[in-house]
Design a protein around this motif. Structure first.
Motif, PDB file in Angstrom:
ATOM      1  N   ALA A  36       0.840  -1.204   0.000  1.00 30.57           N
ATOM      2  CA  ALA A  36       0.000   0.000   0.000  1.00 30.57           C
ATOM      3  C   ALA A  36       0.869   1.246   0.000  1.00 30.57           C
ATOM      4  O   ALA A  36       1.899   1.310   0.684  1.00 30.57           O
ATOM      5  N   PHE A  37       0.423   2.237  -0.797  1.00 30.91           N
ATOM      6  CA  PHE A  37       1.110   3.518  -0.890  1.00 30.91           C
ATOM      7  C   PHE A  37       0.079   4.589  -1.218  1.00 30.91           C
ATOM      8  O   PHE A  37      -0.690   4.442  -2.167  1.00 30.91           O
ATOM      9  N   GLU A  41      -3.804   0.185  -2.680  1.00 30.66           N
ATOM     10  CA  GLU A  41      -3.234  -1.105  -2.304  1.00 30.66           C
ATOM     11  C   GLU A  41      -3.315  -2.037  -3.506  1.00 30.66           C
ATOM     12  O   GLU A  41      -4.345  -2.118  -4.164  1.00 30.66           O
ATOM     13  N   VAL A  42      -2.203  -2.708  -3.802  1.00 31.14           N
ATOM     14  CA  VAL A  42      -2.164  -3.633  -4.940  1.00 31.14           C
ATOM     15  C   VAL A  42      -1.568  -4.962  -4.502  1.00 31.14           C
ATOM     16  O   VAL A  42      -0.879  -5.052  -3.496  1.00 31.14           O
ATOM     17  N   ILE A  47       3.633  -7.485 -11.001  1.00 27.91           N
ATOM     18  CA  ILE A  47       4.615  -6.447 -11.312  1.00 27.91           C
ATOM     19  C   ILE A  47       3.917  -5.198 -11.842  1.00 27.91           C
ATOM     20  O   ILE A  47       4.308  -4.078 -11.513  1.00 27.91           O
ATOM     21  N   MET A  48       2.875  -5.356 -12.624  1.00 24.93           N
ATOM     22  CA  MET A  48       2.157  -4.194 -13.152  1.00 24.93           C
ATOM     23  C   MET A  48       1.491  -3.417 -12.014  1.00 24.93           C
ATOM     24  O   MET A  48       1.481  -2.187 -12.017  1.00 24.93           O
ATOM     25  N   SER A  52       2.562   0.324 -10.953  1.00 25.67           N
ATOM     26  CA  SER A  52       1.514   1.341 -11.123  1.00 25.67           C
ATOM     27  C   SER A  52       1.457   2.304  -9.938  1.00 25.67           C
ATOM     28  O   SER A  52       0.927   3.410 -10.058  1.00 25.67           O
ATOM     29  N   LEU A  53       2.021   1.910  -8.796  1.00 27.47           N
ATOM     30  CA  LEU A  53       2.020   2.792  -7.628  1.00 27.47           C
ATOM     31  C   LEU A  53       3.017   3.940  -7.777  1.00 27.47           C
ATOM     32  O   LEU A  53       2.858   4.979  -7.153  1.00 27.47           O
TER      33      LEU A  53
END
Length: 88
Positions: A36-37, A41-42, A47-48, A52-53
């Motif tokens: 999370a950033f 959250e991903v 990797i994508m 993306s973050l």
């Protein structure tokens, strides 16, 4: 659920090469692993998603794991990011 919050210290941020290493490490575990950033959250196994973050240097990120091997997963990912000198 196990989680850890760390600060990215690499001058380039969490860029492609160490992100790939972290994703490969995360993919070895059965647990659900997220990063999370800035409120997003991903899945850390994507990797994508991680790229993306767009995580820059001096950013705080939270890595969370939920599942049967969550303790080992958090420890391994943190170790990999330290070895890549992405986090202090």
């Amino acid at each position: 659920m196990k989680q850890v919050t760390v600060t990215v210290v690499d001058p380039v941020g969490l860029h492609a090469r160490p992100a790939t290493v972290a994703v490969n490490a995360a993919s070895k575990f059965k647990s659900e692993i997220n990063v999370a950033f800035k409120g997003r959250e991903v899945n850390m196994k994507s990797i994508m998603g991680v790229m993306s973050l767009g995580i820059p240097t001096q950013s705080e990120i939270t890595i969370s794991c939920s599942g049967e091997d969550e303790d080992a997963a958090v420890a391994a990912i943190e170790e990999v990011l330290r070895a890549q000198k992405i986090i202090a």
